[in-house]
Enzyme design. Structure first.
Site, PDB file in Angstrom:
ATOM      1  N   ASN A 118       0.823  -1.207   0.000  1.00 20.07           N
ATOM      2  CA  ASN A 118       0.000   0.000   0.000  1.00 20.07           C
ATOM      3  C   ASN A 118       0.861   1.262   0.000  1.00 20.07           C
ATOM      4  OD1 ASN A 118      -2.755   1.083   0.200  1.00 20.07           O
ATOM      5  ND2 ASN A 118      -2.108   1.862   2.183  1.00 20.07           N
ATOM      6  N   GLY A 120       1.966   2.960  -2.764  1.00 23.29           N
ATOM      7  CA  GLY A 120       1.901   3.785  -3.961  1.00 23.29           C
ATOM      8  C   GLY A 120       0.882   4.913  -3.868  1.00 23.29           C
ATOM      9  N   LYS A 405      -4.680   0.106 -13.177  1.00 28.14           N
ATOM     10  CA  LYS A 405      -3.477   0.904 -13.412  1.00 28.14           C
ATOM     11  C   LYS A 405      -3.764   2.194 -14.158  1.00 28.14           C
ATOM     12  CE  LYS A 405      -0.628  -2.070 -11.559  1.00 28.14           C
ATOM     13  NZ  LYS A 405      -0.016  -1.755 -10.233  1.00 28.14           N
TER      14      LYS A 405
END
Length: 507
Positions: A118, A120, A405
Protein backbone atom coordinates in the site's frame (compact mmCIF):
# COMPACT_ATOMS: atom_id res chain seq x y z
CA UNK A 1 10.07 1.11 -14.87
CA UNK A 2 12.91 2.81 -16.75
CA UNK A 3 15.52 0.79 -18.57
CA UNK A 4 18.62 -0.33 -16.73
CA UNK A 5 21.49 2.14 -17.05
CA UNK A 6 25.12 1.08 -16.88
CA UNK A 7 26.87 2.53 -13.84
CA UNK A 8 29.92 4.73 -14.34
CA UNK A 9 33.23 3.14 -13.42
CA UNK A 10 34.03 3.39 -9.73
CA UNK A 11 36.06 6.53 -9.02
CA UNK A 12 39.71 6.23 -8.02
CA UNK A 13 38.97 7.33 -4.47
CA UNK A 14 37.10 4.84 -2.34
CA UNK A 15 33.64 6.07 -1.54
CA UNK A 16 33.39 5.81 2.23
CA UNK A 17 30.43 3.65 3.19
CA UNK A 18 30.23 5.71 6.36
CA UNK A 19 28.62 8.57 4.42
CA UNK A 20 25.62 6.38 3.66
CA UNK A 21 25.63 4.67 7.03
CA UNK A 22 25.65 7.98 8.88
CA UNK A 23 22.75 9.23 6.81
CA UNK A 24 20.72 6.05 7.31
CA UNK A 25 21.51 5.90 11.03
CA UNK A 26 20.26 9.46 11.38
CA UNK A 27 17.03 8.48 9.58
CA UNK A 28 16.57 5.54 11.95
CA UNK A 29 16.83 2.77 9.35
CA UNK A 30 17.24 -0.75 10.72
CA UNK A 31 20.31 -2.92 10.23
CA UNK A 32 18.29 -5.10 7.86
CA UNK A 33 17.37 -2.09 5.70
CA UNK A 34 20.94 -0.88 5.68
CA UNK A 35 22.23 -4.32 4.79
CA UNK A 36 19.86 -4.56 1.82
CA UNK A 37 20.91 -1.12 0.57
CA UNK A 38 24.58 -1.96 1.05
CA UNK A 39 24.21 -5.04 -1.14
CA UNK A 40 22.64 -2.92 -3.88
CA UNK A 41 25.23 -0.18 -3.54
CA UNK A 42 28.14 -2.61 -3.72
CA UNK A 43 26.70 -4.01 -6.93
CA UNK A 44 26.46 -0.48 -8.32
CA UNK A 45 30.08 0.33 -7.45
CA UNK A 46 31.28 -2.94 -9.01
CA UNK A 47 29.51 -2.00 -12.21
CA UNK A 48 26.95 -4.79 -11.97
CA UNK A 49 24.30 -3.99 -14.54
CA UNK A 50 21.66 -6.40 -13.35
CA UNK A 51 21.06 -7.34 -16.98
CA UNK A 52 20.07 -10.92 -17.79
CA UNK A 53 20.50 -11.82 -21.48
CA UNK A 54 18.45 -14.60 -23.05
CA UNK A 55 21.55 -16.73 -23.49
CA UNK A 56 21.75 -17.13 -19.69
CA UNK A 57 18.22 -18.41 -19.21
CA UNK A 58 15.81 -21.05 -20.44
CA UNK A 59 12.18 -20.19 -21.02
CA UNK A 60 9.59 -21.80 -18.77
CA UNK A 61 7.13 -23.70 -20.94
CA UNK A 62 5.10 -25.67 -18.40
CA UNK A 63 3.93 -25.09 -14.83
CA UNK A 64 1.31 -26.67 -12.56
CA UNK A 65 -2.16 -25.22 -13.18
CA UNK A 66 -4.59 -24.40 -10.43
CA UNK A 67 -7.57 -25.78 -12.34
CA UNK A 68 -5.83 -29.14 -12.77
CA UNK A 69 -4.83 -29.27 -9.11
CA UNK A 70 -8.39 -28.51 -8.04
CA UNK A 71 -9.76 -31.17 -10.36
CA UNK A 72 -7.32 -33.76 -9.01
CA UNK A 73 -8.19 -32.87 -5.45
CA UNK A 74 -11.93 -32.97 -6.03
CA UNK A 75 -11.73 -36.41 -7.65
CA UNK A 76 -10.16 -37.90 -4.54
CA UNK A 77 -11.43 -35.58 -1.84
CA UNK A 78 -13.62 -36.70 1.00
CA UNK A 79 -15.86 -33.64 1.16
CA UNK A 80 -16.82 -34.59 4.70
CA UNK A 81 -13.23 -34.11 5.85
CA UNK A 82 -13.80 -30.48 6.73
CA UNK A 83 -17.14 -29.58 8.23
CA UNK A 84 -16.26 -27.36 11.16
CA UNK A 85 -17.94 -24.15 10.03
CA UNK A 86 -16.74 -24.81 6.46
CA UNK A 87 -19.15 -25.06 3.56
CA UNK A 88 -16.95 -27.21 1.30
CA UNK A 89 -14.14 -29.72 1.29
CA UNK A 90 -10.60 -28.42 1.58
CA UNK A 91 -8.11 -28.80 -1.24
CA UNK A 92 -5.51 -31.19 0.09
CA UNK A 93 -6.60 -34.81 0.24
CA UNK A 94 -3.88 -37.31 0.99
CA UNK A 95 -3.91 -38.87 -2.47
CA UNK A 96 -2.88 -35.65 -4.27
CA UNK A 97 0.92 -35.86 -4.66
CA UNK A 98 2.84 -33.48 -2.44
CA UNK A 99 -0.14 -32.38 -0.39
CA UNK A 100 -0.97 -32.76 3.27
CA UNK A 101 -3.85 -34.88 4.60
CA UNK A 102 -7.21 -33.08 4.77
CA UNK A 103 -7.29 -30.18 7.20
CA UNK A 104 -9.77 -27.54 8.16
CA UNK A 105 -9.89 -24.16 6.43
CA UNK A 106 -10.17 -22.47 9.82
CA UNK A 107 -6.98 -24.15 11.04
CA UNK A 108 -5.06 -22.92 8.00
CA UNK A 109 -6.44 -19.41 8.27
CA UNK A 110 -5.26 -19.15 11.87
CA UNK A 111 -1.75 -19.67 10.52
CA UNK A 112 -2.12 -17.11 7.73
CA UNK A 113 -1.54 -13.39 7.30
CA UNK A 114 -2.63 -11.26 4.34
CA UNK A 115 -0.27 -8.41 3.47
CA UNK A 116 -1.27 -5.73 0.98
CA UNK A 117 1.35 -3.49 -0.61
CA UNK A 118 0.00 0.00 0.00
CA UNK A 119 2.95 2.30 -0.61
CA UNK A 120 1.90 3.79 -3.96
CA UNK A 121 0.33 7.18 -4.56
CA UNK A 122 -1.15 6.50 -7.99
CA UNK A 123 0.70 9.49 -9.44
CA UNK A 124 0.32 8.14 -12.99
CA UNK A 125 -3.44 8.66 -12.54
CA UNK A 126 -2.98 12.12 -11.03
CA UNK A 127 -3.48 11.09 -7.40
CA UNK A 128 -1.65 12.66 -4.47
CA UNK A 129 -2.75 10.28 -1.73
CA UNK A 130 -2.64 6.54 -1.18
CA UNK A 131 -4.02 4.90 -4.31
CA UNK A 132 -6.00 2.46 -2.16
CA UNK A 133 -8.20 5.39 -1.06
CA UNK A 134 -9.52 5.89 -4.59
CA UNK A 135 -13.21 5.08 -4.95
CA UNK A 136 -13.51 2.21 -7.39
CA UNK A 137 -17.01 0.73 -7.18
CA UNK A 138 -20.30 1.55 -5.51
CA UNK A 139 -18.81 4.15 -3.20
CA UNK A 140 -16.17 1.69 -2.02
CA UNK A 141 -12.43 2.32 -2.11
CA UNK A 142 -9.79 -0.35 -2.65
CA UNK A 143 -9.17 -0.24 1.09
CA UNK A 144 -12.87 -0.68 1.91
CA UNK A 145 -13.10 -3.78 -0.29
CA UNK A 146 -9.89 -5.26 1.15
CA UNK A 147 -11.02 -4.65 4.74
CA UNK A 148 -14.47 -6.11 4.08
CA UNK A 149 -12.95 -9.21 2.46
CA UNK A 150 -10.87 -9.83 5.58
CA UNK A 151 -13.89 -9.39 7.85
CA UNK A 152 -16.04 -11.67 5.71
CA UNK A 153 -13.42 -14.44 5.77
CA UNK A 154 -13.04 -14.15 9.52
CA UNK A 155 -16.77 -14.37 10.11
CA UNK A 156 -17.42 -17.20 7.66
CA UNK A 157 -14.65 -19.45 8.95
CA UNK A 158 -14.58 -18.27 12.56
CA UNK A 159 -10.87 -17.77 12.20
CA UNK A 160 -8.99 -14.53 12.65
CA UNK A 161 -6.70 -14.42 9.64
CA UNK A 162 -4.14 -11.65 10.25
CA UNK A 163 -4.16 -8.45 8.20
CA UNK A 164 -1.17 -6.21 7.42
CA UNK A 165 -0.77 -3.12 5.25
CA UNK A 166 2.71 -2.24 4.02
CA UNK A 167 2.65 1.56 3.91
CA UNK A 168 5.29 4.03 2.80
CA UNK A 169 6.19 7.37 4.33
CA UNK A 170 3.91 8.87 1.62
CA UNK A 171 0.81 6.78 2.41
CA UNK A 172 0.91 5.99 6.13
CA UNK A 173 -0.86 9.06 7.51
CA UNK A 174 -3.67 9.11 4.92
CA UNK A 175 -4.25 5.37 5.21
CA UNK A 176 -4.42 5.33 9.00
CA UNK A 177 -6.73 8.35 9.02
CA UNK A 178 -9.12 6.53 6.67
CA UNK A 179 -8.99 3.33 8.69
CA UNK A 180 -9.62 5.30 11.86
CA UNK A 181 -12.79 6.70 10.28
CA UNK A 182 -14.08 3.63 8.42
CA UNK A 183 -12.45 0.50 9.87
CA UNK A 184 -11.19 1.44 13.31
CA UNK A 185 -11.39 -2.16 14.51
CA UNK A 186 -8.65 -3.16 12.05
CA UNK A 187 -6.45 -0.21 12.96
CA UNK A 188 -6.48 -1.29 16.60
CA UNK A 189 -5.04 -4.71 15.81
CA UNK A 190 -1.45 -5.67 16.48
CA UNK A 191 0.99 -5.12 13.63
CA UNK A 192 -1.59 -3.87 11.14
CA UNK A 193 1.05 -1.58 9.61
CA UNK A 194 4.44 -2.56 8.21
CA UNK A 195 6.40 0.53 7.22
CA UNK A 196 8.41 0.48 4.02
CA UNK A 197 11.98 1.67 4.37
CA UNK A 198 13.56 4.60 2.55
CA UNK A 199 16.53 4.30 0.24
CA UNK A 200 19.30 6.86 -0.34
CA UNK A 201 19.46 8.28 -3.82
CA UNK A 202 23.01 7.93 -5.16
CA UNK A 203 24.67 10.81 -7.00
CA UNK A 204 25.37 9.40 -10.46
CA UNK A 205 28.60 11.39 -10.89
CA UNK A 206 30.26 10.76 -7.52
CA UNK A 207 28.46 7.66 -6.23
CA UNK A 208 28.06 9.53 -2.92
CA UNK A 209 24.74 10.21 -1.19
CA UNK A 210 22.70 12.63 -3.28
CA UNK A 211 22.19 16.09 -1.81
CA UNK A 212 19.33 18.47 -2.54
CA UNK A 213 19.10 21.20 0.08
CA UNK A 214 16.00 22.78 -1.49
CA UNK A 215 13.96 19.65 -0.70
CA UNK A 216 15.92 17.22 1.51
CA UNK A 217 13.07 14.69 1.30
CA UNK A 218 13.96 14.26 -2.37
CA UNK A 219 17.32 12.78 -1.34
CA UNK A 220 15.36 9.63 -0.54
CA UNK A 221 13.32 7.25 -2.67
CA UNK A 222 11.30 4.05 -2.26
CA UNK A 223 13.49 0.91 -2.39
CA UNK A 224 11.03 -1.12 -4.48
CA UNK A 225 8.71 -3.78 -3.12
CA UNK A 226 11.66 -6.13 -2.58
CA UNK A 227 12.00 -4.10 0.62
CA UNK A 228 9.26 -6.25 2.14
CA UNK A 229 11.88 -8.73 3.39
CA UNK A 230 14.20 -6.28 5.23
CA UNK A 231 11.12 -4.46 6.51
CA UNK A 232 9.68 -7.64 8.00
CA UNK A 233 13.03 -8.56 9.53
CA UNK A 234 14.17 -5.14 10.70
CA UNK A 235 10.86 -4.17 12.27
CA UNK A 236 10.72 -7.40 14.27
CA UNK A 237 7.37 -8.25 12.67
CA UNK A 238 8.72 -11.45 11.11
CA UNK A 239 9.61 -12.86 14.52
CA UNK A 240 6.37 -11.64 16.08
CA UNK A 241 4.24 -13.27 13.40
CA UNK A 242 6.09 -16.55 13.77
CA UNK A 243 5.76 -16.38 17.55
CA UNK A 244 2.02 -15.85 17.09
CA UNK A 245 1.76 -19.07 15.09
CA UNK A 246 1.64 -17.44 11.64
CA UNK A 247 3.38 -19.56 9.01
CA UNK A 248 1.83 -18.53 5.68
CA UNK A 249 1.91 -15.02 4.21
CA UNK A 250 -0.09 -14.01 1.14
CA UNK A 251 1.22 -10.80 -0.45
CA UNK A 252 -0.39 -8.77 -3.23
CA UNK A 253 -0.84 -5.22 -4.49
CA UNK A 254 -3.72 -3.23 -3.02
CA UNK A 255 -4.86 -2.17 -6.51
CA UNK A 256 -5.22 -5.76 -7.76
CA UNK A 257 -8.87 -6.54 -7.17
CA UNK A 258 -8.39 -10.13 -8.31
CA UNK A 259 -5.88 -10.87 -5.56
CA UNK A 260 -8.17 -12.27 -2.88
CA UNK A 261 -7.26 -14.81 -0.22
CA UNK A 262 -8.10 -17.99 -2.11
CA UNK A 263 -8.46 -21.01 0.16
CA UNK A 264 -7.59 -23.49 -2.59
CA UNK A 265 -4.31 -21.68 -3.19
CA UNK A 266 -3.62 -21.46 0.54
CA UNK A 267 -4.27 -25.18 1.01
CA UNK A 268 -2.10 -26.10 -1.98
CA UNK A 269 0.76 -23.89 -0.76
CA UNK A 270 0.55 -25.28 2.77
CA UNK A 271 0.46 -28.82 1.47
CA UNK A 272 3.40 -28.30 -0.89
CA UNK A 273 5.67 -27.27 2.00
CA UNK A 274 7.45 -24.85 -0.33
CA UNK A 275 9.22 -21.80 1.01
CA UNK A 276 8.04 -19.48 -1.73
CA UNK A 277 5.46 -19.61 -4.48
CA UNK A 278 4.57 -17.14 -7.18
CA UNK A 279 0.81 -16.84 -7.14
CA UNK A 280 -0.63 -19.25 -5.38
CA UNK A 281 1.86 -17.40 -6.50
CA UNK A 282 0.44 -15.40 -9.36
CA UNK A 283 1.53 -16.60 -12.78
CA UNK A 284 -0.84 -16.32 -15.72
CA UNK A 285 -0.61 -17.00 -19.40
CA UNK A 286 0.72 -13.82 -20.89
CA UNK A 287 -1.38 -11.69 -23.18
CA UNK A 288 -0.06 -9.12 -25.62
CA UNK A 289 -0.81 -6.34 -23.12
CA UNK A 290 1.43 -8.06 -20.55
CA UNK A 291 4.52 -8.33 -22.73
CA UNK A 292 6.40 -5.63 -20.80
CA UNK A 293 5.75 -7.26 -17.42
CA UNK A 294 8.38 -9.32 -15.63
CA UNK A 295 8.40 -12.95 -16.74
CA UNK A 296 9.52 -16.24 -15.24
CA UNK A 297 12.61 -17.98 -16.54
CA UNK A 298 14.95 -20.74 -15.44
CA UNK A 299 18.58 -19.80 -14.86
CA UNK A 300 20.91 -22.06 -16.82
CA UNK A 301 23.79 -22.08 -14.36
CA UNK A 302 21.82 -23.60 -11.47
CA UNK A 303 18.37 -24.46 -12.83
CA UNK A 304 16.55 -22.16 -10.41
CA UNK A 305 13.41 -20.27 -11.28
CA UNK A 306 13.97 -16.52 -11.53
CA UNK A 307 12.05 -13.38 -12.37
CA UNK A 308 13.34 -11.15 -15.16
CA UNK A 309 11.92 -7.64 -15.07
CA UNK A 310 11.94 -5.42 -18.16
CA UNK A 311 14.74 -3.29 -16.68
CA UNK A 312 16.89 -6.45 -16.47
CA UNK A 313 16.65 -7.22 -20.20
CA UNK A 314 19.46 -6.00 -22.52
CA UNK A 315 18.29 -3.83 -25.40
CA UNK A 316 19.35 -6.43 -27.95
CA UNK A 317 17.02 -8.99 -26.34
CA UNK A 318 13.91 -6.79 -26.07
CA UNK A 319 12.18 -8.58 -28.93
CA UNK A 320 12.76 -11.91 -27.20
CA UNK A 321 11.59 -10.49 -23.86
CA UNK A 322 8.32 -9.42 -25.48
CA UNK A 323 7.83 -12.70 -27.34
CA UNK A 324 4.80 -14.11 -25.53
CA UNK A 325 5.20 -17.50 -27.20
CA UNK A 326 8.74 -17.83 -25.80
CA UNK A 327 8.32 -16.35 -22.31
CA UNK A 328 4.74 -17.41 -21.53
CA UNK A 329 4.33 -16.68 -17.84
CA UNK A 330 4.48 -13.31 -16.10
CA UNK A 331 4.50 -12.26 -12.49
CA UNK A 332 1.21 -10.91 -11.12
CA UNK A 333 2.91 -9.90 -7.84
CA UNK A 334 0.66 -12.29 -5.91
CA UNK A 335 3.12 -14.20 -3.74
CA UNK A 336 2.96 -16.82 -1.02
CA UNK A 337 5.76 -17.03 1.55
CA UNK A 338 6.41 -19.58 4.30
CA UNK A 339 7.60 -17.28 7.08
CA UNK A 340 9.57 -19.95 8.92
CA UNK A 341 11.48 -20.79 5.77
CA UNK A 342 11.96 -17.09 5.02
CA UNK A 343 13.46 -16.66 8.47
CA UNK A 344 15.82 -19.60 7.89
CA UNK A 345 16.83 -18.25 4.48
CA UNK A 346 17.54 -14.81 5.93
CA UNK A 347 19.54 -16.31 8.79
CA UNK A 348 21.64 -18.27 6.28
CA UNK A 349 22.42 -15.10 4.30
CA UNK A 350 23.27 -12.77 7.20
CA UNK A 351 19.86 -11.14 7.11
CA UNK A 352 19.99 -10.04 3.45
CA UNK A 353 18.34 -11.85 0.56
CA UNK A 354 20.54 -11.79 -2.52
CA UNK A 355 17.99 -10.04 -4.75
CA UNK A 356 19.15 -8.80 -8.16
CA UNK A 357 19.65 -5.06 -8.48
CA UNK A 358 17.33 -2.88 -10.53
CA UNK A 359 18.89 0.51 -11.32
CA UNK A 360 16.84 3.51 -12.35
CA UNK A 361 18.54 6.68 -13.49
CA UNK A 362 16.54 9.81 -12.74
CA UNK A 363 17.17 13.36 -11.57
CA UNK A 364 17.22 14.14 -7.87
CA UNK A 365 14.08 16.23 -8.40
CA UNK A 366 12.06 14.04 -10.76
CA UNK A 367 10.02 17.06 -11.86
CA UNK A 368 13.11 19.11 -12.81
CA UNK A 369 15.35 17.60 -15.48
CA UNK A 370 18.03 20.25 -14.81
CA UNK A 371 18.79 18.85 -11.33
CA UNK A 372 21.67 16.39 -10.86
CA UNK A 373 21.22 12.82 -12.13
CA UNK A 374 20.94 10.10 -9.52
CA UNK A 375 20.64 6.34 -9.31
CA UNK A 376 17.66 4.87 -7.48
CA UNK A 377 18.50 1.36 -6.36
CA UNK A 378 15.54 -1.01 -6.18
CA UNK A 379 14.64 -4.67 -5.91
CA UNK A 380 11.50 -6.64 -6.79
CA UNK A 381 9.87 -8.89 -4.19
CA UNK A 382 9.13 -11.56 -6.81
CA UNK A 383 12.87 -11.92 -7.39
CA UNK A 384 13.03 -13.81 -4.10
CA UNK A 385 11.90 -16.86 -6.06
CA UNK A 386 15.58 -17.50 -6.84
CA UNK A 387 16.58 -17.34 -3.17
CA UNK A 388 14.71 -20.47 -2.07
CA UNK A 389 15.78 -24.03 -2.82
CA UNK A 390 12.18 -25.18 -3.02
CA UNK A 391 10.44 -22.24 -4.75
CA UNK A 392 7.66 -22.85 -7.22
CA UNK A 393 4.93 -21.25 -9.31
CA UNK A 394 1.36 -22.09 -10.27
CA UNK A 395 -0.64 -20.94 -13.29
CA UNK A 396 -3.81 -19.27 -12.03
CA UNK A 397 -6.87 -17.92 -13.86
CA UNK A 398 -6.64 -14.51 -15.46
CA UNK A 399 -9.19 -13.28 -12.93
CA UNK A 400 -6.44 -13.41 -10.28
CA UNK A 401 -4.72 -10.51 -12.06
CA UNK A 402 -7.04 -7.50 -12.33
CA UNK A 403 -5.03 -4.41 -11.41
CA UNK A 404 -6.41 -0.90 -11.85
CA UNK A 405 -3.48 0.90 -13.41
CA UNK A 406 -5.21 3.41 -15.71
CA UNK A 407 -8.42 5.35 -16.03
CA UNK A 408 -9.42 2.89 -18.77
CA UNK A 409 -9.46 0.18 -16.08
CA UNK A 410 -11.34 2.41 -13.65
CA UNK A 411 -13.96 3.41 -16.25
CA UNK A 412 -14.76 -0.25 -16.98
CA UNK A 413 -14.74 -1.21 -13.31
CA UNK A 414 -17.27 1.48 -12.38
CA UNK A 415 -19.70 0.24 -15.02
CA UNK A 416 -22.33 -2.50 -14.84
CA UNK A 417 -19.87 -4.88 -16.51
CA UNK A 418 -18.58 -5.61 -12.99
CA UNK A 419 -20.31 -6.24 -9.69
CA UNK A 420 -19.39 -6.49 -6.01
CA UNK A 421 -20.21 -9.85 -4.44
CA UNK A 422 -21.35 -10.67 -0.92
CA UNK A 423 -17.71 -11.43 -0.11
CA UNK A 424 -16.78 -7.85 -1.22
CA UNK A 425 -14.89 -9.17 -4.21
CA UNK A 426 -15.28 -7.51 -7.61
CA UNK A 427 -16.16 -9.94 -10.39
CA UNK A 428 -17.09 -9.74 -14.04
CA UNK A 429 -20.87 -9.55 -14.48
CA UNK A 430 -20.88 -9.14 -18.27
CA UNK A 431 -20.38 -11.98 -20.77
CA UNK A 432 -16.84 -10.72 -21.45
CA UNK A 433 -14.65 -7.90 -20.13
CA UNK A 434 -15.00 -4.70 -22.19
CA UNK A 435 -11.84 -3.34 -23.82
CA UNK A 436 -11.69 0.39 -23.10
CA UNK A 437 -9.45 2.95 -24.82
CA UNK A 438 -10.07 6.53 -23.72
CA UNK A 439 -8.18 9.50 -25.16
CA UNK A 440 -5.20 10.06 -22.83
CA UNK A 441 -5.28 13.78 -23.51
CA UNK A 442 -8.70 14.06 -21.90
CA UNK A 443 -9.11 11.03 -19.63
CA UNK A 444 -5.66 10.08 -18.30
CA UNK A 445 -6.11 11.57 -14.83
CA UNK A 446 -8.85 10.65 -12.36
CA UNK A 447 -10.16 14.22 -12.08
CA UNK A 448 -10.40 14.39 -15.89
CA UNK A 449 -12.27 11.08 -15.99
CA UNK A 450 -14.72 12.12 -13.31
CA UNK A 451 -15.40 15.43 -15.06
CA UNK A 452 -16.16 13.70 -18.38
CA UNK A 453 -17.84 10.58 -17.00
CA UNK A 454 -20.00 11.62 -14.03
CA UNK A 455 -22.23 8.74 -15.15
CA UNK A 456 -20.38 5.73 -16.60
CA UNK A 457 -22.38 4.22 -19.47
CA UNK A 458 -23.72 0.68 -19.45
CA UNK A 459 -20.94 -1.61 -20.70
CA UNK A 460 -22.65 -4.93 -20.00
CA UNK A 461 -22.93 -5.74 -23.71
CA UNK A 462 -19.81 -3.80 -24.76
CA UNK A 463 -16.93 -5.58 -26.49
CA UNK A 464 -14.81 -2.48 -27.03
CA UNK A 465 -15.16 1.27 -26.65
CA UNK A 466 -12.72 3.80 -28.12
CA UNK A 467 -13.18 7.49 -27.35
CA UNK A 468 -11.25 10.14 -29.28
CA UNK A 469 -11.52 13.69 -28.06
CA UNK A 470 -13.61 14.96 -25.10
CA UNK A 471 -16.97 13.18 -24.75
CA UNK A 472 -19.02 13.75 -21.59
CA UNK A 473 -21.13 10.79 -20.53
CA UNK A 474 -24.36 11.58 -18.69
CA UNK A 475 -27.22 9.35 -17.57
CA UNK A 476 -28.79 6.71 -19.79
CA UNK A 477 -25.95 5.96 -22.23
CA UNK A 478 -25.38 2.33 -23.25
CA UNK A 479 -22.55 0.85 -25.34
CA UNK A 480 -23.10 -2.43 -27.17
CA UNK A 481 -20.63 -4.34 -29.33
CA UNK A 482 -17.67 -2.42 -30.79
CA UNK A 483 -18.06 1.35 -30.66
CA UNK A 484 -15.80 4.29 -31.54
CA UNK A 485 -16.88 7.82 -30.62
CA UNK A 486 -14.94 10.79 -31.98
CA UNK A 487 -15.13 14.48 -31.16
CA UNK A 488 -12.73 16.47 -33.34
CA UNK A 489 -13.16 19.65 -31.29
CA UNK A 490 -11.73 20.58 -27.92
CA UNK A 491 -15.17 21.34 -26.50
CA UNK A 492 -16.76 18.35 -24.74
CA UNK A 493 -19.79 16.84 -26.43
CA UNK A 494 -22.47 15.67 -23.98
CA UNK A 495 -24.22 12.33 -24.44
CA UNK A 496 -27.40 11.42 -22.57
CA UNK A 497 -30.05 8.73 -22.99
CA UNK A 498 -28.57 7.10 -26.11
CA UNK A 499 -27.55 3.58 -27.10
CA UNK A 500 -24.60 3.01 -29.45
CA UNK A 501 -24.16 -0.42 -31.03
CA UNK A 502 -21.40 -1.57 -33.42
CA UNK A 503 -20.81 1.89 -34.76
CA UNK A 504 -17.95 4.32 -35.42
CA UNK A 505 -19.14 7.89 -35.63
CA UNK A 506 -18.35 11.52 -35.00
CA UNK A 507 -20.45 12.97 -32.21
Amino acid sequence: MSAAVAAPPAPAEVIPWELFKTKMDKAGLSEAAQGAFKLNYEQLVRGVTGLVPDRDIDSVQELPRLEALKASAEEGADIKACRRRCCRGCLHPADVPGLLPPACCADLLKQTAVLKLNGGLGTSMGLEKAKSLLEVKGGKTFLDLIAEQIKYTRQKYDSKVRFVLMNSFSTSADTKAYLRKSHSDLLEERDVELMQNMSCKVDAATLKPAEYSEHPDMEWCPPGHGDIYPSLLGSGMLDRLIDDGITYLFVSNSDNLGATLDLDLLAYFAGSDKGFMMEASGVCEREVSDKKGGHLARRKKDGRLMLRESAMCPDEDKSLFEDITLHKFFNTNNLWVNLRKLKATLDASDGVLQLPLIKNKKTVNPRDSSTPPVFQLETAMGSAIECFDDAGAVVVPRSRFAPVKTCNDLFALRSDAYKVTEESTVVLAAPSPPLIKLDDKHYKLVDQLEALAPEVPSLYHCKSLTVKGPVRFLAGVAIRGDVTLTNITETPVELRGRTFEDVSLEV
